[in-house]
Design a protein around this motif. Structure first.
Motif, PDB file in Angstrom:
ATOM      1  N   GLN A  24       0.804  -1.191   0.032  1.00 47.18           N
ATOM      2  CA  GLN A  24      -0.035  -0.041   0.026  1.00 47.18           C
ATOM      3  C   GLN A  24       0.868   1.182   0.051  1.00 47.18           C
ATOM      4  O   GLN A  24       0.718   2.368  -0.594  1.00 47.18           O
ATOM      5  CB  GLN A  24      -1.092  -0.103   1.253  1.00 47.18           C
ATOM      6  CG  GLN A  24      -2.060   0.945   0.933  1.00 47.18           C
ATOM      7  CD  GLN A  24      -2.998   0.577   0.030  1.00 47.18           C
ATOM      8  OE1 GLN A  24      -3.222  -0.471  -0.366  1.00 47.18           O
ATOM      9  NE2 GLN A  24      -3.377   1.729  -0.724  1.00 47.18           N
ATOM     10  N   GLU A  28       0.801   4.225  -3.039  1.00 47.11           N
ATOM     11  CA  GLU A  28       0.673   5.515  -2.624  1.00 47.11           C
ATOM     12  C   GLU A  28       1.939   6.441  -2.986  1.00 47.11           C
ATOM     13  O   GLU A  28       1.688   7.450  -3.603  1.00 47.11           O
ATOM     14  CB  GLU A  28       0.689   5.790  -1.084  1.00 47.11           C
ATOM     15  CG  GLU A  28       0.169   7.029  -0.268  1.00 47.11           C
ATOM     16  CD  GLU A  28       0.242   7.174   1.114  1.00 47.11           C
ATOM     17  OE1 GLU A  28       1.138   8.088   1.649  1.00 47.11           O
ATOM     18  OE2 GLU A  28      -0.251   5.977   1.997  1.00 47.11           O
ATOM     19  N   ASP A  31       1.716   6.900  -6.817  1.00 44.31           N
ATOM     20  CA  ASP A  31       0.529   7.894  -7.064  1.00 44.31           C
ATOM     21  C   ASP A  31       1.284   9.305  -6.757  1.00 44.31           C
ATOM     22  O   ASP A  31       0.840  10.099  -7.664  1.00 44.31           O
ATOM     23  CB  ASP A  31      -0.485   7.495  -5.833  1.00 44.31           C
ATOM     24  CG  ASP A  31      -1.931   7.664  -6.395  1.00 44.31           C
ATOM     25  OD1 ASP A  31      -1.933   7.173  -7.681  1.00 44.31           O
ATOM     26  OD2 ASP A  31      -2.692   8.115  -5.733  1.00 44.31           O
ATOM     27  N   THR A  32       1.804   9.546  -6.013  1.00 42.76           N
ATOM     28  CA  THR A  32       2.081  10.976  -5.521  1.00 42.76           C
ATOM     29  C   THR A  32       3.343  11.348  -6.446  1.00 42.76           C
ATOM     30  O   THR A  32       3.299  12.358  -6.900  1.00 42.76           O
ATOM     31  CB  THR A  32       2.903  10.936  -3.904  1.00 42.76           C
ATOM     32  OG1 THR A  32       2.749  10.023  -3.373  1.00 42.76           O
ATOM     33  CG2 THR A  32       2.703  12.177  -3.514  1.00 42.76           C
TER      34      THR A  32
ATOM     35  N   ASN B  58       6.714   5.550   4.343  1.00 45.09           N
ATOM     36  CA  ASN B  58       5.160   5.575   4.173  1.00 45.09           C
ATOM     37  C   ASN B  58       4.994   4.308   4.989  1.00 45.09           C
ATOM     38  O   ASN B  58       3.996   4.089   5.615  1.00 45.09           O
ATOM     39  CB  ASN B  58       4.729   5.559   2.692  1.00 45.09           C
ATOM     40  CG  ASN B  58       4.429   7.004   2.176  1.00 45.09           C
ATOM     41  OD1 ASN B  58       4.471   7.932   3.186  1.00 45.09           O
ATOM     42  ND2 ASN B  58       4.396   7.170   0.814  1.00 45.09           N
TER      43      ASN B  58
END
Lengths: 181, 196
Positions: A24, A28, A31-32, B58
């Motif tokens: 995930q 993410e 995506d950014t 992240n």
């Protein structure tokens, strides 16, 4: 038997959880990268190409040489960026700060601006950070409307003091940075 | 380019009005060729590192759980001198690191109204200094730092020194900024209270 089963389920679940989180995080990130980072790189590349190829670079170099390579010049830049009417206009998306940063970077690379000025310059071009976003930022912090009413001018006036001050601090903190001795 | 060596195959440059146009076209495209070279060096240079770094951080943030710092927000709301560094250094740093721009400002909800503008000022002023080492905190506004850092790289110096100093000086600056804004807010609130 049921004990082993329970352990297997537990291990499987936690490993799955960690792998899922990593995946995930990667999703993410990509995506950014595609939505935020690469578009800005394209835009910055165009500006750098324009500056390096045309005479604009020399023109900018003459213009900012005096401003960006002395403490007084950087202080002037920071005061201008911190003027309460200008700062909310200069703020959005940090686009102005990013363009100016890139232009300064080009001039540092060409030797127009000494490398040790990179640190104070980072603060000089950015006293307006977030000045366009104060009501939204305060709303995210669940502030009352009365607080927003006071908070907006409070932050804007504070920048007039702390903007130049940050340049002075950064200037003294830049001693020994990229200098030969 | 000479394809057949020994034969006169050199093509003369176009002259006259057409030549000027051709030169103009070449000049025009050279701007974008230079830009393309810069783009390629950015994509080949920092982008892969950035993607891996962003993924790792992240994932770390997700595994730790951003809600862990909420306790600190409650603690930081207390009055008293010893809570100033917590409110305007530690809390903004952790909020920006874990919640990133713009969700970091939601940490302000744990603070009393009089501290909210100062906390916002402090937190928003840290979304660029942190990008030198932790770009995940504000990936949309990397070029404040990266633009200047590119110049340092052109000169062939290491970036660690600049990134670290930017991070630390940023902490000092947001601390001062928090205190100054808190003072101004208090004064303005008092004046408004007196007028009402």
């Amino acid at each position: 038997m049921s004990g082993i089963n329970a352990i297997l389920v537990k291990v499987g679940r936690s490993v799955g959880g960690v792998v899922g989180t990593l995946y995930q995080a990667g999703r993410e990130t990509v995506d950014t990268t595609i939505r935020n980072i690469i578009p800005f790189m394209a835009f910055i590349s165009f500006i750098i190409g324009l500056v390096l190829t045309t005479g604009i670079g020399d023109w900018i170099a003459n213009g900012i040489k005096g401003l960006a390579s002395s403490l007084v010049g950087l202080l002037i830049v920071s005061v201008v960026c911190a003027i309460p009417i200008l700062s909310p206009l200069l703020g959005p998306g940090a686009v102005i700060a990013q363009i100016v940063g890139t232009l300064l970077g080009v001039e540092i690379g060409r030797g127009t601006i000494p490398a040790q000025y990179s640190l104070p310059a980072l603060f000089a071009i950015n006293p307006q950070v977030g000045c366009d976003f104060i009501p939204v930022g305060l709303a995210l912090g669940e502030a009352e409307p009365e607080t927003v009413e006071v908070g907006v001018p409070a932050v804007l006036f504070s920048r007039l003091i702390t903007g130049p001050l940050s340049v002075v601090i950064a200037y003294f903190a830049s001693f020994g940075l990229y200098s030969s001795n | 380019m000479k394809l057949m060596i020994g034969l006169e195959t050199t093509v003369g440059d176009p002259t006259g009005a057409w030549g000027a146009l051709a030169d103009g076209a070449e000049y025009f495209i050279s701007i974008f060729q230079e830009g393309g070279a810069v783009l390629l060096s950015l994509m080949g240079g920092i982008l892969p590192t950035l993607i891996v770094l962003l993924t790792a951080v992240n994932a770390l943030v997700r595994l730790i759980g951003p809600e862990k710092i909420e306790n600190l927000g409650v603690k930081a709301s207390q009055p008293g001198l010893q809570w100033y560094p917590v409110r305007y250094m530690v809390l903004p740093l952790l909020a920006v690191f874990f919640l990133t721009n713009p969700m970091a400002y939601t940490m302000g909800r744990f603070l009393p109204e009089k501290y909210k503008p100062a906390f916002y000022d402090s937190a928003v002023s840290y979304v660029h200094p942190i990008t030198g080492i932790f770009p995940h905190a504000n990936p949309g506004e990397l070029f404040v730092y990266l633009g200047i850092a590119a110049g340092i790289q052109t000169l062939g110096y290491g970036l660690g020194d600049l990134a670290l100093r930017y991070l630390l000086v940023g902490l000092v600056v947001i601390f001062i900024r928090g205190i100054v804004t808190e003072l101004i807010t208090a004064r303005m609130m008092a004046r408004k209270g007196a007028a009402a």
